[in-house]
Motif scaffolding. Structure first.
Motif, PDB file in Angstrom:
ATOM      1  N   TYR A   5       0.802  -1.214   0.000  1.00  0.00           N
ATOM      2  CA  TYR A   5       0.000   0.000   0.000  1.00  0.00           C
ATOM      3  C   TYR A   5       0.840   1.272   0.000  1.00  0.00           C
ATOM      4  CZ  TYR A   5      -4.027  -2.954   0.998  1.00  0.00           C
ATOM      5  OH  TYR A   5      -5.005  -3.899   0.936  1.00  0.00           O
ATOM      6  N   ASP A   6       2.158   1.162   0.107  1.00  0.00           N
ATOM      7  CA  ASP A   6       3.018   2.345   0.085  1.00  0.00           C
ATOM      8  C   ASP A   6       2.889   3.061  -1.261  1.00  0.00           C
ATOM      9  OD1 ASP A   6       3.877   1.678   2.592  1.00  0.00           O
ATOM     10  OD2 ASP A   6       5.890   1.074   1.987  1.00  0.00           O
ATOM     11  N   ASN A   7       2.888   4.379  -1.187  1.00  0.00           N
ATOM     12  CA  ASN A   7       2.812   5.189  -2.391  1.00  0.00           C
ATOM     13  C   ASN A   7       3.891   6.258  -2.287  1.00  0.00           C
ATOM     14  OD1 ASN A   7       1.860   7.733  -3.826  1.00  0.00           O
ATOM     15  ND2 ASN A   7       0.496   6.185  -4.695  1.00  0.00           N
ATOM     16  N   ALA A   8       4.842   6.227  -3.189  1.00  0.00           N
ATOM     17  CA  ALA A   8       6.010   7.107  -3.111  1.00  0.00           C
ATOM     18  C   ALA A   8       5.636   8.588  -3.091  1.00  0.00           C
ATOM     19  CB  ALA A   8       6.961   6.817  -4.265  1.00  0.00           C
ATOM     20  N   SER A   9       4.694   9.011  -3.925  1.00  0.00           N
ATOM     21  CA  SER A   9       4.358  10.432  -3.962  1.00  0.00           C
ATOM     22  C   SER A   9       3.639  10.867  -2.681  1.00  0.00           C
ATOM     23  CB  SER A   9       3.528  10.775  -5.200  1.00  0.00           C
ATOM     24  OG  SER A   9       2.305  10.085  -5.194  1.00  0.00           O
ATOM     25  N   GLN A  10       2.784  10.019  -2.151  1.00  0.00           N
ATOM     26  CA  GLN A  10       2.116  10.357  -0.896  1.00  0.00           C
ATOM     27  C   GLN A  10       3.116  10.399   0.253  1.00  0.00           C
ATOM     28  OE1 GLN A  10      -1.023   7.467  -0.543  1.00  0.00           O
ATOM     29  NE2 GLN A  10      -2.297   8.499  -2.061  1.00  0.00           N
ATOM     30  N   GLN A  11       4.036   9.461   0.287  1.00  0.00           N
ATOM     31  CA  GLN A  11       5.067   9.461   1.325  1.00  0.00           C
ATOM     32  C   GLN A  11       5.937  10.716   1.211  1.00  0.00           C
ATOM     33  OE1 GLN A  11       5.585   7.194   3.866  1.00  0.00           O
ATOM     34  NE2 GLN A  11       3.622   6.330   3.245  1.00  0.00           N
TER      35      GLN A  11
END
Length: 101
Positions: A5-11
């Motif tokens: 569920y990790d999202n690079a842009s959200q992180q």
């Protein structure tokens, strides 16, 4: 290890938000933010724009630098208010169960 569920842009946007914290008076230049995050200046500018859209960041007009927006502080005040209500309710319950008949 990355989670599915990790999202690079959200992180990245969340990291930018954390980097703005503590710089409310002088702010942070987009280039400084980009360098600290290892991103391009255009990416930092885009992230700042998105944070601004929800009230989490604002640009200081006099300097062009960025700082946390009022919405972040409002969230902390909302938490504090709810915590006070919960303490009052707990005190009421404690009093009700511990008072002498």
């Amino acid at each position: 290890m990355a989670h599915k569920y990790d999202n690079a842009s959200q992180q990245r946007i969340l990291r930018a938000l954390l980097m703005l914290a503590g710089n409310e008076f002088n702010g942070v230049a987009p280039g400084e933010l980009a360098k600290a995050m290892g991103e391009s200046p255009s990416t930092a500018t885009r992230d700042l724009h998105n944070l601004k859209e929800v009230g989490f960041a604002e640009q200081i007009q006099e300097t062009g630098r960025w700082r946390l927006g009022p919405k972040v502080v409002q969230l902390s005040f909302a938490f504090s208010t709810e915590l006070t209500r919960a303490r009052q309710r707990l005190d009421e319950i404690t009093y009700r169960y511990t008072r002498q008949p």
